[in-house]
Design a protein around this motif. Structure first.
Motif, PDB file in Angstrom:
ATOM      1  N   UNK A  68       0.835  -1.197   0.000  1.00 41.14           N
ATOM      2  CA  UNK A  68       0.000   0.000   0.000  1.00 41.14           C
ATOM      3  C   UNK A  68       0.866   1.241   0.000  1.00 41.14           C
ATOM      4  N   UNK A  69       0.466   2.250  -0.750  1.00 42.68           N
ATOM      5  CA  UNK A  69       1.148   3.539  -0.756  1.00 42.68           C
ATOM      6  C   UNK A  69       0.312   4.624  -0.094  1.00 42.68           C
ATOM      7  N   UNK A  70      -0.798   4.217   0.489  1.00 46.05           N
ATOM      8  CA  UNK A  70      -1.661   5.134   1.225  1.00 46.05           C
ATOM      9  C   UNK A  70      -1.824   4.628   2.659  1.00 46.05           C
ATOM     10  N   UNK A  71      -2.028   5.525   3.595  1.00 44.31           N
ATOM     11  CA  UNK A  71      -2.207   5.109   4.992  1.00 44.31           C
ATOM     12  C   UNK A  71      -3.604   4.540   5.232  1.00 44.31           C
ATOM     13  N   UNK A  72      -3.856   3.379   4.647  1.00 44.49           N
ATOM     14  CA  UNK A  72      -5.158   2.745   4.756  1.00 44.49           C
ATOM     15  C   UNK A  72      -5.139   1.683   5.850  1.00 44.49           C
ATOM     16  N   UNK A  73      -6.261   1.517   6.485  1.00 39.82           N
ATOM     17  CA  UNK A  73      -6.392   0.512   7.539  1.00 39.82           C
ATOM     18  C   UNK A  73      -7.513  -0.443   7.151  1.00 39.82           C
ATOM     19  N   UNK A  74      -7.126  -1.644   6.761  1.00 38.91           N
ATOM     20  CA  UNK A  74      -8.084  -2.675   6.368  1.00 38.91           C
ATOM     21  C   UNK A  74      -7.818  -3.894   7.230  1.00 38.91           C
ATOM     22  N   UNK A  75      -8.854  -4.415   7.850  1.00 41.08           N
ATOM     23  CA  UNK A  75      -8.678  -5.511   8.802  1.00 41.08           C
ATOM     24  C   UNK A  75      -8.115  -6.767   8.151  1.00 41.08           C
ATOM     25  N   UNK A  76      -8.570  -7.099   6.968  1.00 38.76           N
ATOM     26  CA  UNK A  76      -8.111  -8.323   6.303  1.00 38.76           C
ATOM     27  C   UNK A  76      -8.374  -8.208   4.809  1.00 38.76           C
ATOM     28  N   UNK A  77      -7.568  -8.929   4.041  1.00 40.03           N
ATOM     29  CA  UNK A  77      -7.823  -9.021   2.606  1.00 40.03           C
ATOM     30  C   UNK A  77      -6.934  -8.126   1.777  1.00 40.03           C
ATOM     31  N   UNK A  78      -5.829  -8.671   1.250  1.00 40.44           N
ATOM     32  CA  UNK A  78      -4.931  -7.900   0.403  1.00 40.44           C
ATOM     33  C   UNK A  78      -5.614  -7.437  -0.878  1.00 40.44           C
ATOM     34  N   UNK A  79      -6.480  -8.287  -1.422  1.00 41.00           N
ATOM     35  CA  UNK A  79      -7.162  -7.895  -2.665  1.00 41.00           C
ATOM     36  C   UNK A  79      -8.084  -6.707  -2.426  1.00 41.00           C
ATOM     37  N   UNK A  80      -8.804  -6.740  -1.316  1.00 40.56           N
ATOM     38  CA  UNK A  80      -9.671  -5.605  -1.024  1.00 40.56           C
ATOM     39  C   UNK A  80      -8.852  -4.344  -0.800  1.00 40.56           C
ATOM     40  N   UNK A  81      -7.707  -4.464  -0.107  1.00 38.01           N
ATOM     41  CA  UNK A  81      -6.847  -3.311   0.099  1.00 38.01           C
ATOM     42  C   UNK A  81      -6.411  -2.732  -1.247  1.00 38.01           C
TER      43      UNK A  81
END
Length: 354
Positions: free
Chosen positions: A119-132
């Motif tokens: 990721x190149x953005x400060x995103x917070x996703x609990x699970x799932x690389x594809x969704x990220x």
């Protein structure tokens, strides 16, 4: 191929420092830092805070970290080149912000092709690389629009040129993506090395770097436009060189999924009988042994590395003619310096350093 090099060769990095390369790039590093911060600053207005990582929680390098130059080297190089070619300060900022959005889009797309989760953005996703990756794609599409809107407000472009830039970017990305998509499920035919370079590497690497020239081609005029037009094929050759290097470091991965790889082509069409027999065993399912590229496929791998050198040297020679400051005699060191961790020993061995 991504736009994300990582400097892992200490000797090459040290030599580039001694030659003053990093010092010459310092103003562009500072400018690209501002550009990344500006784009990331738009994110809270596009996405709810519960999907945003706090300070230190993101896997992306902070703007003031030593790894920033590593992560954004090519964008920094583009910025320095455009400045040397006479692009105005306002347009330089626009291009630097837009290039970050391009890089983020390409990174997210590569994630989907390669089952990664960078990721190149400060995103917070609990699970799932594809969704990220999908979330990144959605965000960078809107962030690019914000960048162009800022340019419209500042008078750096006019209404209509924004849509022309987006159309050019998406069309060129579609060309690159078409090639990537053609490899889904593996390829049956192995083009000759010359065909591979012209039909694959000049798209996957060359066209990738040419994305940085889409906006300048629309906006610049006069002498600057002519200089930009002349510089584009040289920069595309640099992208081709690094795609070739990727093939050397990704050989085992590419053989396993049967995707285009220049070393595979070199062995298949021009390799010694022992190399061709070993490649045949790999293609029939044998697991590659450690050090196989440096040992069994050494001669073919050296030929591929020399081709990467040739492309990089030609690129910097052509840019020097246009007034760019980068010393062409350091082209080989750039090739050595910008390689993933897994490729350091391989590159050193093939170059005769170990």
């Amino acid at each position: 191929m991504t736009l994300s090099p990582v400097f892992r060769s200490p000797d090459s990095v040290r030599l580039l420092a001694q030659e003053g390369v990093w010092e010459r790039l310092a103003p562009a590093v500072e400018a690209q830092t501002r550009a990344v911060a500006a784009v990331r600053g738009d994110l809270p207005s596009l996405l709810d805070a519960r999907f945003l990582a706090g300070h230190g929680e993101s896997g992306t390098p902070p703007e003031d970290s030593p790894t920033f130059l590593q992560e954004f080297f090519f964008l920094i190089l583009f910025r320095s080149l455009f400045q040397e070619l006479g692009v105005s300060h306002e347009r330089l900022q626009l291009y630097s912000e837009l290039d970050f959005c391009i890089k983020g889009t390409i990174t997210a797309a590569d994630n989907l092709f390669d089952d990664q989760g960078k990721s190149l953005l400060p995103l917070k996703v609990e699970a799932g690389d594809r969704f990220l990756s999908i979330l990144q794609l959605m965000c960078f599409e809107r962030l690019a629009r914000r960048v162009l809107d800022r340019g419209l407000k500042a008078g750096s472009l006019s209404r209509g040129q924004d849509d022309e830039i987006l159309r050019g970017l998406i069309s060129l990305m579609a060309d690159i993506g078409t090639l990537e998509g053609s490899e889904e499920g593996g390829v049956e035919e192995i083009p000759t090395p010359d065909e591979m370079v012209d039909g694959v590497h000049r798209v996957r690497g060359g066209a990738l770097f040419a994305l940085a020239f889409v906006a300048p081609a629309v906006l610049e005029t006069g002498v600057v436009a002519k200089a930009i037009q002349a510089a584009e094929p040289a920069v595309a050759r640099l992208g081709t060189a690094f795609q070739i290097v990727d093939d050397l470091t990704d050989f085992e991965f590419d053989v396993g999924r049967r995707s285009h790889n220049l070393l595979v082509s070199q062995i298949h069409h021009r390799g010694a009988p022992a190399e061709q027999e070993a490649l045949d065993r790999l293609q029939r399912g044998d697991a590659p042994a450690s050090g196989m590229v440096e040992d069994v496929f050494r001669e073919s791998a050296r030929a591929v590395l020399e081709r990467a050198y040739s492309e990089a040297r030609a690129s910097f020679r052509e840019l020097e003619k246009l007034g760019f400051w980068f010393p062409p005699h350091l082209a080989d060191e750039v090739v050595h310096a910008i390689v993933g961790l897994e490729g350091v020993t391989r590159m050193a061995t093939l170059a005769g350093e170990g």
